[in-house]
Each structure stands twice: as structure tokens, then as C-alpha cells.
Design a protein around this motif. Structure first.
Motif, short mmCIF file in Angstrom:
data_model
loop_
_atom_site.label_atom_id
_atom_site.label_comp_id
_atom_site.label_asym_id
_atom_site.label_seq_id
_atom_site.Cartn_x
_atom_site.Cartn_y
_atom_site.Cartn_z
N GLY A 115 -7.74 4.87 0.09
CA GLY A 115 -7.86 5.10 1.52
C GLY A 115 -7.53 6.54 1.91
O GLY A 115 -6.96 7.30 1.12
N LEU A 116 -7.88 6.91 3.15
CA LEU A 116 -7.62 8.25 3.66
C LEU A 116 -6.88 8.12 4.99
O LEU A 116 -7.30 7.38 5.89
N ALA A 117 -5.76 8.83 5.11
CA ALA A 117 -5.00 8.87 6.36
C ALA A 117 -4.85 10.31 6.81
O ALA A 117 -4.64 11.21 5.98
N TYR A 118 -4.97 10.55 8.11
CA TYR A 118 -4.66 11.85 8.69
C TYR A 118 -3.25 11.79 9.23
O TYR A 118 -2.92 10.91 10.03
N ASP A 119 -2.43 12.74 8.81
CA ASP A 119 -1.00 12.74 9.14
C ASP A 119 -0.70 13.64 10.33
O ASP A 119 -1.41 14.61 10.59
N ASP A 120 0.37 13.30 11.07
CA ASP A 120 0.91 14.14 12.15
C ASP A 120 -0.14 14.50 13.18
O ASP A 120 -0.19 15.64 13.67
N PHE A 121 -0.99 13.56 13.55
CA PHE A 121 -2.01 13.81 14.58
C PHE A 121 -1.31 14.16 15.90
O PHE A 121 -0.44 13.43 16.37
N GLY A 122 -1.68 15.31 16.45
CA GLY A 122 -1.10 15.73 17.72
C GLY A 122 0.08 16.66 17.59
O GLY A 122 0.63 17.11 18.59
N GLU A 144 -16.30 13.28 12.80
CA GLU A 144 -17.27 13.50 11.72
C GLU A 144 -16.87 12.83 10.42
O GLU A 144 -17.73 12.37 9.66
N VAL A 145 -15.57 12.79 10.13
CA VAL A 145 -15.08 12.16 8.90
C VAL A 145 -13.90 11.25 9.27
O VAL A 145 -12.74 11.62 9.09
N PRO A 146 -14.18 10.08 9.80
CA PRO A 146 -13.09 9.20 10.23
C PRO A 146 -12.22 8.76 9.05
O PRO A 146 -12.75 8.41 7.99
N PRO A 147 -10.91 8.75 9.21
CA PRO A 147 -10.03 8.25 8.16
C PRO A 147 -9.92 6.72 8.28
O PRO A 147 -10.50 6.11 9.18
N ASP A 148 -9.17 6.12 7.38
CA ASP A 148 -8.84 4.70 7.51
C ASP A 148 -7.67 4.50 8.46
O ASP A 148 -7.62 3.51 9.20
N VAL A 149 -6.73 5.45 8.42
CA VAL A 149 -5.52 5.37 9.25
C VAL A 149 -5.27 6.73 9.88
O VAL A 149 -5.42 7.77 9.22
N GLN A 202 0.86 -1.19 0.00
CA GLN A 202 0.00 0.00 0.00
C GLN A 202 0.89 1.23 0.00
O GLN A 202 1.89 1.28 0.74
N PHE A 203 0.53 2.24 -0.80
CA PHE A 203 1.38 3.41 -0.97
C PHE A 203 0.68 4.65 -0.42
O PHE A 203 -0.41 5.02 -0.87
N TYR A 204 1.34 5.26 0.56
CA TYR A 204 0.82 6.45 1.24
C TYR A 204 1.35 7.68 0.50
O TYR A 204 2.56 7.91 0.45
N LEU A 205 0.44 8.46 -0.09
CA LEU A 205 0.81 9.62 -0.89
C LEU A 205 0.45 10.90 -0.14
O LEU A 205 -0.67 11.04 0.36
N ASN A 206 1.38 11.84 -0.12
CA ASN A 206 1.17 13.09 0.61
C ASN A 206 0.39 14.12 -0.19
O ASN A 206 0.43 14.13 -1.42
N LEU A 236 -4.24 8.18 0.65
CA LEU A 236 -3.97 9.60 0.53
C LEU A 236 -3.82 10.21 1.92
O LEU A 236 -4.71 10.08 2.76
N GLU A 237 -2.68 10.87 2.16
CA GLU A 237 -2.42 11.47 3.46
C GLU A 237 -2.82 12.95 3.46
O GLU A 237 -2.44 13.70 2.55
N VAL A 238 -3.54 13.36 4.49
CA VAL A 238 -3.95 14.75 4.67
C VAL A 238 -3.49 15.20 6.04
O VAL A 238 -3.72 14.50 7.04
N HIS A 239 -2.81 16.36 6.10
CA HIS A 239 -2.37 16.88 7.39
C HIS A 239 -3.57 17.48 8.12
O HIS A 239 -4.31 18.29 7.57
#
Length: 387
Positions: A289-296, A307-312, A230-234, A263-266
């Protein structure tokens, strides 16, 4: 009509009035002002740092402004900035070409942080905090190096000249590699790192275009690593809240129908939950897929998460490093966050793992995935083909 952040807008106006009321009070020495703007006041000028001191601090082409910028894309009275306690606030003054913050057009009053990039029309300034300089001072810079980078950037975008690098993502229970985050480098002088590439891109408001190129080139190289990864794209903040991002993911899926894409979203880059919800729907349609990056790393905003849960959800290195020696209270807090996230059926990923001890405690706390130097640095594709 613009929809303003009423809290910040009220604070902006309250502080403005307070400064008017205190106009006759003794002024602090100029060396005490800690916020500065770094940029060019006119084409081909030297870079200057300008202290944010007068209240309000206005930017525009008219000479009455605190900063007069001689550029045709800048309105007469373009934008204004105000110090509010320990915060710096900015708002556009209905300028013709708008004010951009980190690539996003301002629609309301927003807070600024050290390192933020502001565009007034086509003119870029970097926000800096901590300077004790006097009103204006020329900044020493590598003018020749900057010029070379500018010339090279044209070639980088046209060729394109981005070199994809891949950093492994593993399952924490057995350290099995399940994917890669796609990173970008370049062999062009002055543009070797993402920071250098996007610095020049910001000066040209080309961050979104560069980000799209990085994704396309990354996926082109990814085919050598097999369809089971799986490839995580910024993404870049300049792309968020812009429907151009939707078109770019459609193109990606059309070009790479069999590849597994995340797809990574900050989390700090999204200002509209509605936009995020629409992005989520489109990604679902495309089986991306959708990932939220740098949480915290900044504001760990749970609203978007709920409201909009990511996959990762990728937990920032600041939350992860130091856990082996952290207090019981800190570990308990991280474990609590992980439980909340898992209740939303979101996979948790720990970033920045560098030691076996960090990997072990992250696994014990409930993290499912991880990446970091312990499992491998970002490397060109050929390094991973038989690894």
C-alpha cells in the motif's frame, strides 16, 4: 538541459537585479540579517553560523565567494543563495558534484526553510532563520559528543544497530488495532533518537541507506506481531525521486511475502508526479500500500493526491489537535477535506490523537483511522505481543 521552475527562476533573477541597482544604498546593520548557514568551512574546523547578507550570496572553493569552503568536492563557484522578500532561494551553478537539498539534488531554483539541510558536494550546512548574530560567530557545540556519535554511526550501519518501535494504528469507530507505524530508536550513545541518527546520516549523505535499514529491521521484528497487522514503513526525502527506492521495496516484498505493508511518503518530499506514479505502479505489483504522511503540515498539495491517489492519507497533527474547541468554520474545513479524500476512495487517518475528545470529534468529522498517545506510544515489539 535542466528544466527550471520558471517562476522562482524569474524571481531569483529579478531580485538579483534589484539588489545590483540598489548597491549604493545604505546597508542594513548586520545584526538585522535573519537567515544563516550553520556548518564547517573546512575539515575539523569549529561549527560556524554565517549570515546570508551579500546579494547574491555565493558558495564555492574560490576565495571570491561569499563563503569560501576548502573542500575538494566543492566547485570553484558551486551555488548561490538570494533573499527574495521573506523567502530564501537557492540554485546550483552547474557544479561538478551538485547541490543537495534535504538529500535531493537540485534541478531548479528552490525555496529554503528553517531547518533545511544543504550539501555542497560532501559539505553540509543547515539553514537557520531568526538569528540576529553578526557576520560569523563560533557556535558552542558538544564536540566530544558529536565525535562519539560519528564513530558509533559506523557501527550502527554495519551491525545494524537500529531498534524498531511500534505505534498502534486503530479504527476510530471501535478503537480496534489494525496495524502499527514502524519507528526507529538506537541504544548507541549520541544516536538514540531518529533525529540524532539522521543528523549524522545527513552529514554523510547516508539518509537513504539508514532509512532502508530502518525498514528492514522493522519488518524483521514485525513477524512477532502476526500476519493480520498492517505495518506502515517510513521513507526519507532523500530516497524520493531516486530509483533506489524501487529496488528496496522489491527486496522487502521478497523477504516478507506474507506481511501486509504500507509505504509512507511525506507529501512535501516528492517533486515529480511521474516518479510518484511509477512508485504507485510498482507498489501495486507487489501488493504494497501507499500512504501520504503529514498531509497539511506544509503545502497540502492536492495535485499529487488527485493524480496519484494513495491508499491512506495521514492528516498532520496540526490539523487534528485542538478540534474539540475549534470554530465551526475550522471543523467544516476539515470535514470538507475528508469528503474530497473519500471521493477518491482514500482512507483518512488522524495523527496525534491524545484525548478521548479528540478521538470523538475526529470520528464525527469522518476520519476512519487514527494513531496517537491515546492509543499507545511507540514501544518495542515485546510490549505489544500480548497487549
Amino acid at each position: 538541459m535542466k528544466h527550471f521552475n520558471q517562476t522562482l527562476l524569474s524571481e531569483f533573477d529579478d531580485v538579483l537585479q534589484a539588489n545590483v541597482d540598489k548597491a549604493v544604498a545604505p546597508k542594513e546593520p548586520e545584526s538585522m540579517f535573519l537567515w544563516t548557514l550553520c556548518g564547517h568551512l573546512y575539515e575539523n574546523s569549529t561549527t560556524q553560523k554565517i549570515s546570508v547578507k551579500s546579494q547574491p550570496f555565493t558558495i564555492g572553493r574560490h576565495p571570491d565567494n561569499s563563503v569560501c569552503v576548502a573542500n575538494a568536492t566543492v566547485s570553484g563557484y558551486h551555488a548561490e543563495i538570494l533573499i527574495a522578500g521573506d523567502k530564501l532561494l537557492v540554485r546550483d551553478r552547474d557544479s561538478t558534484n551538485g547541490t543537495l537539498l534535504n538529500g535531493r539534488r537540485l534541478q531548479t531554483v528552490e525555496s529554503l526553510r528553517d531547518g533545511d539541510i544543504l550539501h555542497f558536494g560532501n559539505v553540509m550546512f543547515t539553514v537557520q532563520h531568526g538569528s540576529t548574530m553578526t557576520a560569523t560567530e563560533t557556535v558552542t557545540s558538544d564536540a566530544a559528543g558529536d565525535a562519539i556519535a560519528q564513530v558509533q554511526f559506523n557501527t550502527l550501519m554495519q551491525r545494524p544497530g537500529v531498534d524498531p518501535f511500534f505505534q498502534p494504528i486503530v479504527k476510530l469507530d471501535d478503537h480496534r488495532r489494525i496495524g502499527f507505524e514502524v519507528l526507529s530508536r538506537s541504544q548507541f550513545v549520541g544516536l538514540e533518537t531518529p533525529a540524532k541518527m539522521f543528523k549524522v546520516a545527513a552529514q554523510r549523505t547516508s539518509e537513504a541507506a539508514l532509512s532502508r535499514i530502518c525498514r528492514v529491521e522493522g519488518m524483521r521484528a514485525s513477524r512477532e506481531l502476526g500476519a493480520d497487522m498492517q505495518f506502515y514503513l517510513n521513507t526519507h526525502p532523500a530516497e524520493l525521486n531516486d530509483e533506489g527506492l524501487f529496488e528496496s521495496v522489491f527486496v522487502l516484498r521478497e523477504q516478507y511475502p506474507e506481511q501486509s505493508i504500507m509505504l509512507e511518503v511525506h507529501e512535501s518530499g516528492v517533486t515529480s508526479v511521474d516518479f510518484l506514479r511509477k512508485l504507485r505502479e510498482i507498489l501495486n505489483e507487489l501488493n504494497i500500500g501507499l500512504a501520504y504522511d503529514d498531509f497539511g503540515s506544509g503545502q497540502a498539495r492536492l495535485t499529487e493526491l488527485i493524480e496519484v491517489p494513495p491508499d491512506v492519507l495521514k492528516f498532520d497533527v496540526q490539523l487534528v489537535q485542538g478540534l474539540p474547541t475549534a470554530s465551526a468554520a475550522r471543523r467544516s474545513t476539515i470535514a470538507g477535506l475528508i469528503r474530497i479524500v473519500k471521493d477518491l476512495n482514500v482512507v483518512t487517518l488522524a495523527e496525534g490523537i491524545e484525548t478521548v475528545e479528540e478521538a470523538d470529534i475526529c470520528r464525527d468529522l469522518g476520519f476512519e483511522l487514527a494513531q496517537g498517545y491515546l492509543f499507545g506510544k511507540g514501544e518495542p515489539v515485546h510490549k505489544w505481543i500480548h497487549a
